[in-house]
Scaffold this active site. Structure first.
Site, PDB file in Angstrom:
ATOM      1  NE  ARG A 191      -4.397  -0.959   0.018  1.00 55.68           N
ATOM      2  CZ  ARG A 191      -4.627  -1.891  -0.893  1.00 55.68           C
ATOM      3  NH1 ARG A 191      -3.690  -2.223  -1.762  1.00 55.68           N
ATOM      4  NH2 ARG A 191      -5.806  -2.506  -0.943  1.00 55.68           N
TER       5      ARG A 191
ATOM      6  CG  HIS B  47      -1.899  -0.400  -7.334  1.00 60.05           C
ATOM      7  ND1 HIS B  47      -2.338   0.404  -6.313  1.00 60.05           N
ATOM      8  CD2 HIS B  47      -2.155  -1.677  -6.922  1.00 60.05           C
ATOM      9  CE1 HIS B  47      -2.847  -0.335  -5.338  1.00 60.05           C
ATOM     10  NE2 HIS B  47      -2.732  -1.613  -5.688  1.00 60.05           N
TER      11      HIS B  47
ATOM     12  CD  GLU C 174      -1.864   3.627  -6.135  1.00 54.54           C
ATOM     13  OE1 GLU C 174      -0.879   3.043  -5.643  1.00 54.54           O
ATOM     14  OE2 GLU C 174      -2.986   3.083  -6.253  1.00 54.54           O
TER      15      GLU C 174
END
Length: 327
Positions: free
Chosen positions: A241, A292, A270
Site C-alpha cells: 500500500r 499498481h 494514484e
C-alpha cells in the site's frame, strides 16, 4: 440488515474499469439490475449509490457522509483486499455489511515482488538503458561493469507482514537460498521466537519487502528514522500500500545512499501526481515504479472477479462470507 432475494435488487459497480474488460463477471443468481460505471468521481458517488442495495467498489472512496444518502444500501462488496477506502465505522453504525477479496493474489504479488528484486539486485534496468545509449560499444569489450550485480542466495530478506502474501514471498526467498526474517509489529517485543524485532529486521536485511495493510498504526511505517537504521543499505520493496513509506524520506534515503535501491508498485495517491516527490527519482537507475499492477495477472483477476460475485451471492442467500464489517 438483510437483503431479499425475491425482489429485484439494485447492484451498482462504481469503477468497472479497474478490472479489464477481458475479465468476466459471473451472473448473479438472483433477480437484480446491475449498473456498471467505468469510473466514478467523488461528486458522482452520492447520486449513483442513492437507490443501491449493493455497491461494488475497488478504489472509489465511500466516506460516512456519502453513505448517509444510501437509504437502501445493505452491502458494500470491495473488489480488492484493502478496505481503507470505505468508512467501516460508519458502515457498522448504519448496519451496512462490507466484504472483501481474500487470498486471490498469492502468486501474482509475490512474483511481482521478486521481479522487482531480481531487476534491482542485478541492475537490469540500468544495464538495459546503458545498452540503448551505446555504452556497450563505447566499452570496447564483451561486457562492462557500470552497475552492481549481486546474488540473492545467502542474502537476508526481511518480510514485514506475515499474511498470505508475506508468507508466499518468504517461501520464494527460502527456495532461492535466502535467510528470511519475519518482522514483529513495530514497537512489539512479545511476539515469540518466530518474529524478529522490527528494528533488527531493518538493521540486518539486504532486502526489505512490505506486505502489511495500511492502517493508522502502519502509516509512515518507514521514514527517516527507519532508513537511518538500515546498516546494510538494503533494497526496499513495496507491493502493498502507498502510505506505508514516507515518500519524501524515500527520496532522501536513495539520494544519500542509505539504501541501494527501491522497487514500488504503489504510491500514496494514484495515479502518481506531479507533486509527488517520487517524480524526482523516476529516472534513477536503482528505482523502479510500476503502476499498481502487482495484483493484476490474468489468472488473479479472474479469481478476484469470481470471488467478488460469489461474495455478493452468498450474502443475499444468507451466508455472508469475507466480512470485514457487518451489522
Amino acid at each position: 440488515m438483510t437483503l431479499s432475494s425475491t425482489s429485484t435488487l439494485q447492484v451498482v459497480f462504481l469503477d468497472r474499469s479497474t478490472i479489464p474488460p477481458s475479465t468476466r463477471l459471473k451472473e448473479l443468481p438472483f433477480k437484480h439490475e446491475l449498473k456498471l460505471y467505468e469510473s466514478t468521481t467523488p461528486s458522482e458517488v452520492v447520486e449513483r449509490i442513492r437507490d443501491a442495495d449493493v455497491v461494488i467498489t475497488n478504489k472509489v472512496k465511500l466516506p460516512g457522509d456519502v453513505l448517509a444518502s444510501a437509504k437502501n444500501l445493505k452491502l458494500i462488496a470491495i473488489a480488492a483486499t484493502g478496505s481503507d477506502n470505505v468508512d467501516l465505522k460508519a458502515c457498522r453504525d448504519k448496519g451496512i455489511a462490507v466484504c472483501n477479496i481474500r487470498n486471490y493474489a498469492v502468486n501474482t504479488v509475490p512474483e511481482h515482488t521478486f521481479a522487482l528484486i531480481f531487476a534491482l539486485r542485478r541492475s537490469l534496468v540500468a544495464y538495459r538503458s546503458a545498452v540503448q545509449v551505446g555504452r556497450w560499444q563505447e566499452s570496447g569489450q564483451f561486457c562492462f561493469f557500470d552497475y552492481p550485480i549481486s546474488d540473492l542466495a545467502g542474502s537476508t530478506l526481511g518480510v514485514i507482514g506475515d499474511g498470505a502474501l508475506g508468507k508466499a514471498t518468504a517461501a520464494i526467498g527460502k527456495s532461492l537460498g535466502m535467510n528470511v526474517l519475519f518482522s514483529a509489529f513495530k514497537g512489539r517485543s512479545d511476539m515469540g521466537a518466530l518474529y524478529t524485532p522490527f528494528e533488527q529486521v531493518l538493521e540486518q536485511s539486504d532486502i526489505i519487502t512490505l506486505h502489511c495493510p495500511l492502517v493508522a498504526e502502519t502509516r509512515d511505517l518507514i521514514s527517516d528514522a527507519e532508513f537511518a537504521l538500515m546498516k546494510r543499505r538494503p533494497l526496499l520493496i513495496n507491493t502493498a500500500r502507498g502510505g506505508l513509506v514516507n515518500e519524501a524520506a524515500l527520496v532522501r534515503a536513495l539520494k544519500s545512499d542509505k539504501i541501494s535501491g527501491a522497487g514500488f508498485d504503489v504510491v500514496t495517491e494514484e495515479p502518481l501526481p506531479s507533486s509527488n516527490p517520487l517524480n524526482e527519482i523516476l529516472n534513477h537507475p536503482a528505482f523502479i515504479l510500476t503502476p499498481h499492477v502487482a495484483w493484476a495477472s490474468k489468472e488473479a483477476l479472474q479469481t478476484l472477479a469470481d470471488q467478488l460475485m460469489d461474495n455478493i451471492a452468498a450474502y443475499v442467500q444468507g451466508s455472508p462470507r469475507n466480512i470485514v464489517s457487518a451489522a
